[in-house]
Design an enzyme around this catalytic site. Structure first.
Site, PDB file in Angstrom:
ATOM      1  N   ALA A  49      54.126   9.798  45.319  1.00  0.00           N
ATOM      2  CA  ALA A  49      55.034  11.109  45.842  1.00  0.00           C
ATOM      3  C   ALA A  49      54.117  11.666  46.985  1.00  0.00           C
ATOM      4  O   ALA A  49      54.655  11.718  48.230  1.00  0.00           O
ATOM      5  CB  ALA A  49      55.179  11.857  44.980  1.00  0.00           C
ATOM      6  N   ARG A  90      63.037   6.857  50.514  1.00  0.00           N
ATOM      7  CA  ARG A  90      63.127   6.690  48.905  1.00  0.00           C
ATOM      8  C   ARG A  90      63.361   8.063  48.283  1.00  0.00           C
ATOM      9  O   ARG A  90      63.118   9.103  48.718  1.00  0.00           O
ATOM     10  CB  ARG A  90      61.561   6.607  48.521  1.00  0.00           C
ATOM     11  CG  ARG A  90      60.993   5.191  48.952  1.00  0.00           C
ATOM     12  CD  ARG A  90      59.824   4.783  48.176  1.00  0.00           C
ATOM     13  NE  ARG A  90      60.015   4.390  47.001  1.00  0.00           N
ATOM     14  CZ  ARG A  90      58.931   4.123  46.056  1.00  0.00           C
ATOM     15  NH1 ARG A  90      57.860   4.321  46.453  1.00  0.00           N
ATOM     16  NH2 ARG A  90      59.221   3.845  44.864  1.00  0.00           N
ATOM     17  N   ASP A 237      56.834  12.430  40.089  1.00  0.00           N
ATOM     18  CA  ASP A 237      57.613  12.288  41.425  1.00  0.00           C
ATOM     19  C   ASP A 237      58.496  13.505  41.607  1.00  0.00           C
ATOM     20  O   ASP A 237      58.784  14.009  42.767  1.00  0.00           O
ATOM     21  CB  ASP A 237      58.467  10.970  41.415  1.00  0.00           C
ATOM     22  CG  ASP A 237      57.599   9.842  41.532  1.00  0.00           C
ATOM     23  OD1 ASP A 237      56.922   9.407  40.795  1.00  0.00           O
ATOM     24  OD2 ASP A 237      57.333   9.544  43.001  1.00  0.00           O
ATOM     25  N   LYS A 248      57.181   7.272  37.383  1.00  0.00           N
ATOM     26  CA  LYS A 248      57.276   5.715  37.208  1.00  0.00           C
ATOM     27  C   LYS A 248      57.999   5.350  36.085  1.00  0.00           C
ATOM     28  O   LYS A 248      57.756   5.675  34.889  1.00  0.00           O
ATOM     29  CB  LYS A 248      55.884   5.204  37.418  1.00  0.00           C
ATOM     30  CG  LYS A 248      55.976   3.751  37.651  1.00  0.00           C
ATOM     31  CD  LYS A 248      57.029   2.976  38.198  1.00  0.00           C
ATOM     32  CE  LYS A 248      56.880   3.508  39.853  1.00  0.00           C
ATOM     33  NZ  LYS A 248      58.113   3.235  40.646  1.00  0.00           N
TER      34      LYS A 248
END
Ligand code: MRU
Length: 344
Positions: A49, A90, A237, A248
């Site tokens: 991140a 992303r 994140d 994750k």
């Protein structure tokens, strides 16, 4: 690790350590345009991140030097285009949007020439880069206080120097605790399907001579039961307003196992990872990555031809499974996160 930088900016070029080649090779990808940076983020040449956020900020700085602009307004228009493209790389890590917003904020300031604005953008990107490293060191220092001598910890994915501008968040805490003689062993989850644990975290631990052992993700419960694990520590994140945390894929399972075994579960993240606009984990967008990342390893098929596979890149750990969130502003209970002053 001290000599190998995750990314650096020199002569209007962004050098990104190609994480797809680690641990076999430490080689940099040179980016001279925002499109090259966007591509590197999408392909996970750089990932994690905070690192994504820092790279994107440099991507904006690069955009300002890609061609000659006849006025600050023309440059601003081009920067908007670059910001849009970078923001579509992303979706889950909020640090990307945080740093792009910081860069965009400069567009509302008056500039006499395009060069003046370009200089400011470069300065801001460098500031984001440098602050990320100092923030991580602070997170490490504060987090290390939670550990007793000879702790055995387990971590997932890579929340290390490679996932940030340097030092790392979860691995920053481990680094700092290790330097104080508090870490006996780090259990590194290999982190299927993309293996950030075995490729990257194990590599970082080796560089720093921190004792580690690699396990496959499905061994975590067994070792929690048998190996005297003192704590789980992971990165994040995006942390929603209620403390729910996206990280994750596999982090959620780890949190459930930790709760069952009464092992503290810590999240280490800068406050730029806190997203007060997202009420709970249910609203966090989970990136769907290519199923090929599940079906192939290093280009080799590991399933029958035509097999279907799912690949959500992240999952959400509910706040009730999190013992504490370690930030540069202190260590908080997940429910306290909403009171922290936003980072922007
Ligand atoms: O898909 P990735 O490798 O970008 O995912 C990274 C993670 O989930 C990290 O744990 C998270 O970004 C924290 S990094 C300090």
């Amino acid at each position: 690790m001290r000599s190998v930088k995750t990314l650096f900016f020199k002569n209007n070029t962004l050098y990104i350590l190609n994480q797809l080649l680690l641990p076999r090779k430490a080689q940099y990808v040179k980016c001279k345009s925002y499109k090259e940076v966007a591509d590197a983020i999408k392909k996970m040449v750089i990932r994690g991140a905070p690192a994504i956020g820092v790279a994107a900020a440099f991507g904006v700085a690069l955009a300002a030097n890609e061609k000659r602009f006849s006025s600050p307004e023309k440059l601003k228009k081009y920067i908007q285009k670059a910001v849009k493209a970078l923001s579509q790389t992303r979706p889950t890590a909020v640090n990307l949007f945080w740093s792009l917003q910081k860069m965009k904020n400069l567009l509302s300031q008056k500039a006499k020439t395009p060069d003046e604005l370009a200089q400011r953008l470069k300065k801001e990107a460098l500031k984001i880069y440098n602050e990320d490293i100092s923030t991580n060191k602070l997170i490490g220092k504060l987090g290390s206080k939670l550990f007793k001598k000879k702790s055995v910890v387990i971590t997932h994915c890579n929340a290390g120097a490679l996932a940030t501008a340097g030092y790392g968040t979860a691995l920053g805490v481990i680094r700092s605790a290790y330097s104080k003689g508090k870490i006996k062993m780090v259990f590194v989850d290999e982190t299927r399907p993309y293996l950030q644990g075995s490729r990257l975290t194990a590599w970082e631990m080796k560089q720093e001579n921190i004792p580690y052992v690699l396990i496959t993700d499905n061994m975590a419960g067994y070792f929690m039961k048998t190996a005297g694990i003192s704590a789980v520590i992971v990165g994040a994140d995006r942390i929603a307003r209620n403390g729910d945390t996206a990280n994750k894929i596999g982090t959620y399972s780890l949190s459930v196992l930790a709760k069952y075994h009464k092992i503290p579960f810590y999240v280490a993240a800068p406050i730029s990872t806190i997203d007060l606009n997202t009420p709970s984990g249910d609203e966090i967008v989970i990136e769907e990555r290519s199923s090929d990342e599940v079906l192939y390893i290093h280009g080799k098929s590991i399933a029958p031809i035509g097999a279907r596979a799912y690949h959500p890149g992240f999952d959400v750990t509910p706040s009730e499974n999190i013992t504490a969130i370690i930030t540069e502003k202190g260590v908080f209970k997940p429910k306290e996160i909403k009171n922290i002053h936003p980072a922007l």
